[in-house]
Scaffold this motif. Structure first.
Motif, PDB file in Angstrom:
ATOM      1  N   GLU A  47       0.802  -1.438   0.035  1.00 47.71           N
ATOM      2  CA  GLU A  47      -0.026  -0.018  -0.070  1.00 47.71           C
ATOM      3  C   GLU A  47       0.922   1.423   0.018  1.00 47.71           C
ATOM      4  O   GLU A  47       0.600   2.373  -0.691  1.00 47.71           O
ATOM      5  CB  GLU A  47      -0.895  -0.058   1.121  1.00 47.71           C
ATOM      6  CG  GLU A  47      -1.723   1.201   1.074  1.00 47.71           C
ATOM      7  CD  GLU A  47      -2.909   1.331   0.133  1.00 47.71           C
ATOM      8  OE1 GLU A  47      -3.007   2.317  -0.302  1.00 47.71           O
ATOM      9  OE2 GLU A  47      -3.280   0.360  -0.435  1.00 47.71           O
ATOM     10  N   THR A  73      -1.223  -1.207 -11.172  1.00 45.64           N
ATOM     11  CA  THR A  73      -2.448  -0.179 -11.134  1.00 45.64           C
ATOM     12  C   THR A  73      -3.328  -0.143 -12.395  1.00 45.64           C
ATOM     13  O   THR A  73      -4.252   0.679 -12.356  1.00 45.64           O
ATOM     14  CB  THR A  73      -2.072   1.040 -10.513  1.00 45.64           C
ATOM     15  OG1 THR A  73      -1.074   1.764 -11.342  1.00 45.64           O
ATOM     16  CG2 THR A  73      -1.351   0.686  -9.244  1.00 45.64           C
ATOM     17  N   ARG A 113      -2.077  -6.967  -3.941  1.00 40.58           N
ATOM     18  CA  ARG A 113      -3.712  -6.677  -3.920  1.00 40.58           C
ATOM     19  C   ARG A 113      -3.803  -5.150  -3.713  1.00 40.58           C
ATOM     20  O   ARG A 113      -4.714  -4.423  -4.440  1.00 40.58           O
ATOM     21  CB  ARG A 113      -4.066  -7.436  -2.615  1.00 40.58           C
ATOM     22  CG  ARG A 113      -5.826  -6.966  -2.420  1.00 40.58           C
ATOM     23  CD  ARG A 113      -6.428  -7.932  -1.186  1.00 40.58           C
ATOM     24  NE  ARG A 113      -5.840  -9.104  -1.133  1.00 40.58           N
ATOM     25  CZ  ARG A 113      -6.643 -10.209  -1.657  1.00 40.58           C
ATOM     26  NH1 ARG A 113      -7.984  -9.804  -2.059  1.00 40.58           N
ATOM     27  NH2 ARG A 113      -6.434 -11.601  -1.420  1.00 40.58           N
ATOM     28  N   ALA A 116      -6.051  -3.173  -6.807  1.00 37.86           N
ATOM     29  CA  ALA A 116      -7.341  -2.637  -6.140  1.00 37.86           C
ATOM     30  C   ALA A 116      -7.443  -1.125  -6.889  1.00 37.86           C
ATOM     31  O   ALA A 116      -8.852  -0.713  -6.778  1.00 37.86           O
ATOM     32  CB  ALA A 116      -7.076  -2.276  -4.527  1.00 37.86           C
ATOM     33  N   ARG A 117      -6.693  -0.775  -7.541  1.00 39.69           N
ATOM     34  CA  ARG A 117      -6.697   0.855  -8.210  1.00 39.69           C
ATOM     35  C   ARG A 117      -7.201   0.690  -9.600  1.00 39.69           C
ATOM     36  O   ARG A 117      -7.158   1.706 -10.169  1.00 39.69           O
ATOM     37  CB  ARG A 117      -5.288   1.454  -7.977  1.00 39.69           C
ATOM     38  CG  ARG A 117      -5.131   2.008  -6.410  1.00 39.69           C
ATOM     39  CD  ARG A 117      -3.527   2.194  -6.210  1.00 39.69           C
ATOM     40  NE  ARG A 117      -3.488   3.059  -4.836  1.00 39.69           N
ATOM     41  CZ  ARG A 117      -3.782   2.648  -3.630  1.00 39.69           C
ATOM     42  NH1 ARG A 117      -3.653   1.243  -3.532  1.00 39.69           N
ATOM     43  NH2 ARG A 117      -3.813   3.180  -2.652  1.00 39.69           N
TER      44      ARG A 117
END
Length: 268
Positions: free
Chosen positions: A27, A67, A88, A92-93
């Motif tokens: 992240e 991404t 992940r 997710a983006r």
């Protein structure tokens, strides 16, 4: 000078909220991955998407889709795009980008994860083959690509060449960016090579105007074009094109990267 004021932070190990399962792109990295500039500018993204759209003859698969920097705009042009991504946080983006909602993403390792579909094209961009840090692992990437391709399908890899010509005897480090900030602080990037093992690390030092900083160190394995050609042969593919960049310019001794395309055997 810069290093003296930096409090070193190893991305992926010391940042609250990072999931170790996301590897080198948790992240804390994903949050800034789509920042304006760098590899995200249209002058870099559009030529890659143009070539991939031209080469596609049906559905395509991106290894390490990230991404969706390339996958989303390619899908926005109507190309059916799937992706495999280990992180992940990065994956997710994708859905939030124009075209990203059409990209089908499977979480997994590009060396082993298999999708049921066959594709006209598999591609792997932005030096990501080097994130696989063993020769066996890189061969597995080629084998996995071939397993996803239909007869006559194409595997595309974009990767930089190691900057070993700039290493004098006794030196193992080559800077690639020194960028002072307008309001103080700045950024320094350098690669450190081991020419025996073909391992190298890409090192990134960012200093804020207040003197605080971050150090990020990512391991890679470099492979020469001829070695990649051999990996392709092991996987049942042969070289079709090699260019110096997405503009299809000639690959020469002065090239700093290459875009290579291997082809599986056509059906008989």
């Amino acid at each position: 000078m810069v290093a003296g004021v930096v409090s070193a932070i190893m991305i992926g190990s010391a940042n609250a909220g990072d999931d170790p399962a996301d590897g080198w792109f948790p992240e804390s990295v994903a949050a800034g991955y789509d920042a304006p500039g760098g590899a995200n500018v249209p002058e870099i993204v559009t030529p890659a998407v143009d070539v991939l759209e031209d080469l596609a003859d049906g559905p395509v698969l991106e290894f390490a889709v990230g991404t969706g920097r390339i996958a989303a705009p390619l899908a926005a042009r109507g190309v059916p795009v799937s992706g495999i991504e280990l992180s992940r946080a990065m994956a997710a983006r994708i859905a939030g980008k124009p075209g990203g909602e059409a990209v089908e993403v499977v979480l997994g390792d590009m060396t082993t994860t298999r999708l049921a579909s066959r594709f006209s094209l598999v591609y792997l961009v932005f030096n990501t083959i080097g994130n696989v840090t063993t020769q066996d692992g890189q061969v597995d990437v080629f084998r996995n690509a071939a397993a996803h391709l239909r007869p006559g399908g194409l595997f595309v890899v974009e990767v930089g060449l190691p900057d070993l010509r700039r290493l004098p005897p006794g030196q193992d480090t080559v800077p690639f960016t020194v960028a002072p900030g307008a309001a103080g602080g700045g950024y320094v990037g350098f690669d450190q090579y081991d020419v025996v093992t073909q391992q190298f690390t890409s090192n990134h030092v960012t200093v804020s105007p207040d003197g605080t900083g971050r150090f990020r160190r990512i391991p890679f394995r470099y492979a020469w074009p001829a070695e990649l050609d051999l990996m392709a042969r092991i996987a049942g593919m042969s070289l079709k094109h090699r260019w110096a960049d997405w503009d299809r310019s000639e690959f020469t001794a002065e090239s700093t990267k290459h875009v290579s395309i291997w082809e599986t055997e056509p059906s008989t």
